[in-house]
Design an enzyme around this catalytic site. Structure first.
Site, PDB file in Angstrom:
ATOM      1  N   GLU A  19     -26.063  68.113  10.621  1.00 24.61           N
ATOM      2  CA  GLU A  19     -24.946  68.724   9.898  1.00 24.61           C
ATOM      3  C   GLU A  19     -25.348  68.989   8.450  1.00 24.61           C
ATOM      4  O   GLU A  19     -25.137  68.129   7.582  1.00 24.61           O
ATOM      5  CB  GLU A  19     -23.748  67.770   9.881  1.00 24.61           C
ATOM      6  CG  GLU A  19     -23.126  67.500  11.218  1.00 24.61           C
ATOM      7  CD  GLU A  19     -21.623  67.246  11.080  1.00 24.61           C
ATOM      8  OE1 GLU A  19     -20.868  67.946  11.740  1.00 24.61           O
ATOM      9  OE2 GLU A  19     -21.223  66.379  10.301  1.00 24.61           O
TER      10      GLU A  19
ATOM     11  N   HIS B  35     -21.229  60.144   8.708  1.00 22.37           N
ATOM     12  CA  HIS B  35     -20.723  61.492   8.422  1.00 22.37           C
ATOM     13  C   HIS B  35     -20.732  61.716   6.906  1.00 22.37           C
ATOM     14  O   HIS B  35     -20.440  60.804   6.132  1.00 22.37           O
ATOM     15  CB  HIS B  35     -19.301  61.640   8.989  1.00 22.37           C
ATOM     16  CG  HIS B  35     -18.818  63.064   8.911  1.00 22.37           C
ATOM     17  ND1 HIS B  35     -18.329  63.604   7.745  1.00 22.37           N
ATOM     18  CD2 HIS B  35     -18.799  64.054   9.832  1.00 22.37           C
ATOM     19  CE1 HIS B  35     -18.006  64.878   7.972  1.00 22.37           C
ATOM     20  NE2 HIS B  35     -18.285  65.169   9.232  1.00 22.37           N
TER      21      HIS B  35
HETATM   22  P1  PGA Z   1     -16.219  71.559  10.519  1.00 21.26           P
HETATM   23  O1  PGA Z   1     -16.576  70.004  10.401  1.00 21.26           O
HETATM   24  O2  PGA Z   1     -16.427  71.943  11.946  1.00 21.26           O
HETATM   25  O3  PGA Z   1     -14.774  71.634  10.093  1.00 21.26           O
HETATM   26  O4  PGA Z   1     -17.144  72.283   9.593  1.00 21.26           O
HETATM   27  C1  PGA Z   1     -17.674  69.482  11.079  1.00 21.26           C
HETATM   28  C2  PGA Z   1     -17.779  68.017  10.755  1.00 21.26           C
HETATM   29  O5  PGA Z   1     -17.415  67.619   9.641  1.00 21.26           O
HETATM   30  O6  PGA Z   1     -18.218  67.223  11.591  1.00 21.26           O
END
Ligand code: PGA
Length: 248
Positions: free
Chosen positions: A167, A94
């Site tokens: 992401e 992440h």
């Molecule tokens: P968020 O975070 O939905 O608060 O943007 C997503 C993540 O960090 O996996």
């Protein structure tokens, strides 16, 4: 059926708060499930959630694992421990772990190795090398990330399932999301790139989920993207008003 992965990050602050979230989730899931639910709580709450698991209809995982098998690594959790506790999933790479723990691609690759060695289903995040100040999608950086992480694990991935969370770093916690077309392009690109690195005989299955500012207002349109199997949700997954809509 879409997969909803709830990344609670370092929240909530007490078991009482966890119970309030559990109540809302339990009221909105059932055995036939509208969505496949995976919860990634802070590890300290795992046994508490396991006690409630039958009413949650959810699988559980951790937000990070060690790149090492065992030994003198204070504060870390091994893939073996997680598997032996009965958990199925491990989030790996992440962007917040990159930012605060300065992980390299080699570290992430070794974490993936540990997850696969111990039969955890990896949820591998990519997108952290995108430009944090630009909302342009960038296949070159994703290609580099995937190549460095997947290639050393080619053999281990054989016959396994991997979830890749696309992401883009600029979309996490910002309220901004990429266009539906670019999420579609990137998820097809990610799947194809992994299958290209692996041999055709490997029979690895790849699911791509999208993460970054998914909330009750955009989940419906995001759900229309055919190549996206689900969502990795941070902030909104802790919001008691949004949970029923996210699971809907
Ligand atoms: P968020 O975070 O939905 O608060 O943007 C997503 C993540 O960090 O996996």
């Amino acid at each position: 059926m879409k997969t909803i992965i709830c990344n609670w990050k370092m929240n909530p602050g007490s078991v009482e708060e966890v119970d309030k979230i559990i109540d809302i989730i339990a009221g909105n899931t059932n055995s036939v499930g509208r969505a496949e639910l995976i919860i990634l709580p802070p590890s300290i709450y795992i046994s508490h959630l396991q006690e409630q698991q039958s009413q949650l209809f959810a699988s559980l995982g951790v937000q990070d694992i060690s790149s090492q098998a065992s030994g003198a690594y204070t504060g870390q959790l091994s893939a073996e421990m997680i598997y032996n506790l009965g958990l199925q999933y491990a989030l790996i790479g992440h962007s917040e772990t990159h930012k605060y723990q300065q992980y390299t691609s080699q570290d992430i690759s070794q974490k993936l190795n540990q997850a696969l060695m111990h039969n955890l289903i990896p949820i591998l995040c990519v997108g952290y090398e995108e430009n944090p100040n630009s909302d342009e999608v960038n296949t070159d950086s994703i290609k580099r990330e995937l190549y460095d992480i997947i290639t050393p694990n080619k053999e281990l991935l054989s016959g396994k399932h991997i979830i890749v969370a696309y992401e883009p770093i600029w979309a996490i916690g910002t309220g901004k999301i990429p266009s539906l077309e670019s999420i579609e392009t990137m998820s097809i690109f990610i799947k194809r790139m992994i299958l290209d690195i692996l041999t055709p005989e490997s029979q690895t299955t790849v699911a791509v989920v999208y993460g970054g500012s998914v909330n009750k207002d955009n989940i419906q349109e995001l759900s229309s993207i055919p190549s996206v199997s689900g969502f990795l949700i941070g902030g909104a997954s802790l919001d008691r008003e949004q949970i029923p809509i996210l699971l809907g």
